[in-house]
Scaffold this active site. Sequence first.
Site, short mmCIF file in Angstrom:
data_model
loop_
_atom_site.label_atom_id
_atom_site.label_comp_id
_atom_site.label_asym_id
_atom_site.label_seq_id
_atom_site.Cartn_x
_atom_site.Cartn_y
_atom_site.Cartn_z
N LYS A 53 97.72 59.36 31.91
CA LYS A 53 98.50 58.20 31.48
C LYS A 53 98.36 57.06 32.49
CE LYS A 53 101.72 60.94 28.75
NZ LYS A 53 103.06 61.55 28.57
N GLN A 97 108.17 62.78 31.83
CA GLN A 97 107.24 63.76 31.29
C GLN A 97 107.97 65.07 30.97
OE1 GLN A 97 104.12 63.11 30.44
NE2 GLN A 97 103.71 65.19 29.78
N ASP A 120 108.32 56.24 24.83
CA ASP A 120 108.01 57.49 24.11
C ASP A 120 108.63 57.48 22.70
OD1 ASP A 120 106.36 59.42 25.30
OD2 ASP A 120 107.92 60.02 26.73
N1 GUN Z 1 105.00 66.21 26.97
C1 GUN Z 1 104.15 66.48 25.97
N2 GUN Z 1 103.99 65.39 25.18
C2 GUN Z 1 104.76 64.43 25.71
C3 GUN Z 1 105.03 63.08 25.34
O1 GUN Z 1 104.53 62.52 24.37
N3 GUN Z 1 105.89 62.42 26.16
C4 GUN Z 1 106.48 62.99 27.23
N4 GUN Z 1 107.32 62.27 27.95
N5 GUN Z 1 106.26 64.24 27.59
C5 GUN Z 1 105.41 64.95 26.83
#
Ligand code: GUN
Length: 285
Positions: A53, A97, A120
């Site tokens: 990311k 996350q 998100d």
């Molecule tokens: N863990 C797995 N997929 C995601 C996501 O799209 N966002 C976040 N914050 N954590 C994740």
Amino acid sequence: MAVILDGKALSKKIRNQLKEEVEELKEKAGREPALAVVLVGNDPASEIYVRNKIKACENVGIRSIDRKLPANITQEELNNVVRELNEDKTVDGIIVQLPLPEHLSCREVINYISPEKDVDGFHPVNVGKAVIGLYDEGLMPCTPAGVMKFFEEYNILLEGKNAVMVGHSNIVGKPLANMLLNANATVSVCHVYTNDLAYYTRNADILCVATGVPHLIKEDMVKEGAVVIDIGISRVNGKIVGDVDFERVKEKAAAITPVPGGVGPMTITMLLYNTVKAFKMRMGY
Ligand code: GUN
């Protein structure tokens, strides 16, 4: 033989557009959009996701703030980190996350994120906007929003179609089912408790699958000429596979996303998209 819906190419196209837009926005606002990424503990998979990311942000010119926190942090301390980021005027997007260590509540921390910074799209305010189709006013969850981009890019009409969503997670299945419904598809949502899954999937013009069960969807469960969107990702004998038996189903479907290289790359792309969108909304552009 199906058209292969190319998530890498579509991601690249959108990221190039975002890169140009970020440059213009930076000129206009005097600063670049910024994304804060909060990682608690050192789960190896989460560390890789977070690294990807941050790298993706760099590539389009978004500033990233990397907040690594110890696994034994308390809920209150974590909430306070989020509060600090909410109040920081130079931060546009915040993600925590997931998954979090067991002693922490992800629902509680998500509720702490300011909805206008919730890139998100997990905060109940944004979930509500997704349900009623207020896409312009809110931040939509990245994976479902990425799936909708495929339909747009490849001119796949949804109105009046039978759409079947297999999987009812809060992150993918529920929001994507609502987006399909808002596009006037007739939507069925199937999940682990569904009796006779094939009864539904065989009737699907649009089949979206997000279960995490490798190769759950076989050729005989798919309608001839269907559009198949595979949102699953698993590792089987060292190989990355989706929820759909791609090799066989691609002979029957009209269009299909591969794994890897389908929906996967779109998730981070939509995170970048949401960060730019959050920046513009906050700046009143
Ligand atoms: N863990 C797995 N997929 C995601 C996501 O799209 N966002 C976040 N914050 N954590 C994740």
